[in-house]
Design an enzyme around this catalytic site. Sequence first.
Site, PDB file in Angstrom:
ATOM      1  CE1 TYR A 213      -3.760  -2.126   5.327  1.00 18.86           C
ATOM      2  CE2 TYR A 213      -2.858  -0.007   4.653  1.00 18.86           C
ATOM      3  CZ  TYR A 213      -3.483  -1.195   4.335  1.00 18.86           C
ATOM      4  OH  TYR A 213      -3.838  -1.453   3.028  1.00 18.86           O
TER       5      TYR A 213
ATOM      6  CB  SER B 239      -0.857   0.014   1.271  1.00 21.48           C
ATOM      7  OG  SER B 239      -1.440   1.286   1.455  1.00 21.48           O
TER       8      SER B 239
HETATM    9  N1  LIG Z   1      -8.780  -1.213  -1.319  1.00 24.18           N
HETATM   10  C1  LIG Z   1      -7.840  -0.307  -1.166  1.00 24.18           C
HETATM   11  O1  LIG Z   1      -8.091   0.901  -1.258  1.00 24.18           O
HETATM   12  C2  LIG Z   1      -6.426  -0.727  -0.882  1.00 24.18           C
HETATM   13  C3  LIG Z   1      -5.426   0.261  -0.912  1.00 24.18           C
HETATM   14  C4  LIG Z   1      -4.108  -0.121  -0.648  1.00 24.18           C
HETATM   15  C5  LIG Z   1      -3.805  -1.441  -0.379  1.00 24.18           C
HETATM   16  N2  LIG Z   1      -4.797  -2.380  -0.351  1.00 24.18           N
HETATM   17  C6  LIG Z   1      -4.427  -3.758  -0.056  1.00 24.18           C
HETATM   18  O2  LIG Z   1      -4.944  -4.614  -1.053  1.00 24.18           O
HETATM   19  C7  LIG Z   1      -5.241  -5.896  -0.483  1.00 24.18           C
HETATM   20  C8  LIG Z   1      -6.667  -6.290  -0.817  1.00 24.18           C
HETATM   21  O3  LIG Z   1      -7.534  -5.296  -0.320  1.00 24.18           O
HETATM   22  P1  LIG Z   1      -9.086  -5.231  -0.700  1.00 24.18           P
HETATM   23  O4  LIG Z   1      -9.482  -3.827  -0.534  1.00 24.18           O
HETATM   24  O5  LIG Z   1      -9.333  -5.930  -1.964  1.00 24.18           O
HETATM   25  O6  LIG Z   1      -9.693  -6.088   0.544  1.00 24.18           O
HETATM   26  P2  LIG Z   1     -11.153  -6.662   0.761  1.00 24.18           P
HETATM   27  O7  LIG Z   1     -12.115  -5.996  -0.145  1.00 24.18           O
HETATM   28  O8  LIG Z   1     -11.387  -6.588   2.235  1.00 24.18           O
HETATM   29  O9  LIG Z   1     -11.000  -8.218   0.337  1.00 24.18           O
HETATM   30  C9  LIG Z   1     -10.145  -9.026   1.108  1.00 24.18           C
HETATM   31  C10 LIG Z   1     -10.119 -10.454   0.595  1.00 24.18           C
HETATM   32  O10 LIG Z   1      -9.285 -11.218   1.466  1.00 24.18           O
HETATM   33  C11 LIG Z   1     -10.024 -12.241   2.138  1.00 24.18           C
HETATM   34  N3  LIG Z   1      -9.493 -12.297   3.495  1.00 24.18           N
HETATM   35  C12 LIG Z   1      -9.468 -11.293   4.423  1.00 24.18           C
HETATM   36  N4  LIG Z   1      -8.876 -11.700   5.545  1.00 24.18           N
HETATM   37  C13 LIG Z   1      -8.500 -12.995   5.331  1.00 24.18           C
HETATM   38  C14 LIG Z   1      -7.835 -13.958   6.132  1.00 24.18           C
HETATM   39  N5  LIG Z   1      -7.426 -13.688   7.375  1.00 24.18           N
HETATM   40  N6  LIG Z   1      -7.604 -15.188   5.604  1.00 24.18           N
HETATM   41  C15 LIG Z   1      -8.004 -15.487   4.343  1.00 24.18           C
HETATM   42  N7  LIG Z   1      -8.642 -14.612   3.546  1.00 24.18           N
HETATM   43  C16 LIG Z   1      -8.879 -13.377   4.038  1.00 24.18           C
HETATM   44  C17 LIG Z   1     -11.474 -11.791   2.016  1.00 24.18           C
HETATM   45  O11 LIG Z   1     -12.409 -12.871   2.032  1.00 24.18           O
HETATM   46  P3  LIG Z   1     -13.027 -13.409   3.440  1.00 24.18           P
HETATM   47  O12 LIG Z   1     -13.492 -12.197   4.196  1.00 24.18           O
HETATM   48  O13 LIG Z   1     -14.113 -14.337   3.030  1.00 24.18           O
HETATM   49  O14 LIG Z   1     -11.893 -14.101   4.118  1.00 24.18           O
HETATM   50  C18 LIG Z   1     -11.469 -11.135   0.631  1.00 24.18           C
HETATM   51  O15 LIG Z   1     -11.514 -12.143  -0.383  1.00 24.18           O
HETATM   52  C19 LIG Z   1      -4.950  -5.763   1.009  1.00 24.18           C
HETATM   53  O16 LIG Z   1      -3.663  -6.233   1.301  1.00 24.18           O
HETATM   54  C20 LIG Z   1      -5.003  -4.266   1.246  1.00 24.18           C
HETATM   55  O17 LIG Z   1      -4.246  -3.866   2.351  1.00 24.18           O
HETATM   56  C21 LIG Z   1      -6.103  -2.046  -0.601  1.00 24.18           C
END
Ligand SMILES: NC(=O)c1ccc[n+]([C@@H]2O[C@H](COP(=O)([O-])OP(=O)(O)OC[C@H]3O[C@@H](n4cnc5c(N)ncnc54)[C@H](OP(=O)(O)O)[C@@H]3O)[C@@H](O)[C@H]2O)c1
Length: 253
Positions: free
Chosen positions: A155, A142
């Site tokens: 984080y 991130s």
């Molecule tokens: N969205 C943003 O703006 C953003 C910005 C910068 C970085 N990121 C990074 O990008 C990555 C993905 O983010 P996202 O926004 O796509 O997240 P998200 O919408 O919350 O989706 C997270 C995914 O991971 C799974 N998951 C969460 N915790 C888990 C665990 N402990 N074990 C196994 N599966 C797990 C969830 O499914 P279940 O809940 O069913 O487990 C879901 O499939 C993360 O590392 C985040 O820090 C995101």
Amino acid sequence: MMNDNWDLKGKKALVTGGTKGIGLAICQMFLEKGAEVFMVSRTLTDLESLIKKHNNLYGISIDVSQKDAPEKIIKALPSHWQSLEILVNNVGTNIRKATLDYSEEEYDFLMQTNLASCFRLTKECHSLLKSSGGASVVNISSVAGINHIKTGSIYGMTKAAINQFSKNLAVEWAKDNIRVNAVAPWYINTPLAQTAFKKRGYLDAVLERTPLGRIGEPKEIAALVTFLCMDVAGFITGQCIAADGGFSVNSFN
Ligand SMILES: NC(=O)c1ccc[n+]([C@@H]2O[C@H](COP(=O)([O-])OP(=O)(O)OC[C@H]3O[C@@H](n4cnc5c(N)ncnc54)[C@H](OP(=O)(O)O)[C@@H]3O)[C@@H](O)[C@H]2O)c1
């Protein structure tokens, strides 16, 4: 000879957190580009309904923060997978607080989910990655791992550590022909980001600081990850690449 096609044909990819948001977009693009994909997430019903819809898609319902998760994941891979060309460590979550307000439990939860899970699974995958003869690991970081943003310190610490882990491993595992890179998004339209936008005025503040004037879409992160996993990206390793609408270079506007 290098495969200079812009595809992932014949590659086998393990992606954590593949059922929603960025992880889902990555899995979909990998499938479109010809890879077989194994996804990991906790909610079984989400996994089952996706697996039903796609050939070449497999998965397991497991919490990656558990110490024995990597071993269980490797055991659950399809029996014809004797090697792994791609590993994407995508799971990450957050609890936004002032540093003084974090409990020990919250610290452990974020460290285990965001950082330790990535460290352990990557180690566990080493021999499969090496067996492929040419592999790519992408860790989803991130911009919070590069600069202070209002995410809370833990984080940011986990993401900065993922960036450094990627650099160290890129050098250590180059001899095994395993490339390791990190991708650092700014706000992307996913369920995780929507929780931050519930706070009134927050989205406007984000857009004001983003030169491109919008948040990103999951497939815009997936496109970068997919490129990094292609053979055409074969000379890129040890990098942390931001996909952020210009946010991280915008110090004063
Ligand atoms: N969205 C943003 O703006 C953003 C910005 C910068 C970085 N990121 C990074 O990008 C990555 C993905 O983010 P996202 O926004 O796509 O997240 P998200 O919408 O919350 O989706 C997270 C995914 O991971 C799974 N998951 C969460 N915790 C888990 C665990 N402990 N074990 C196994 N599966 C797990 C969830 O499914 P279940 O809940 O069913 O487990 C879901 O499939 C993360 O590392 C985040 O820090 C995101």
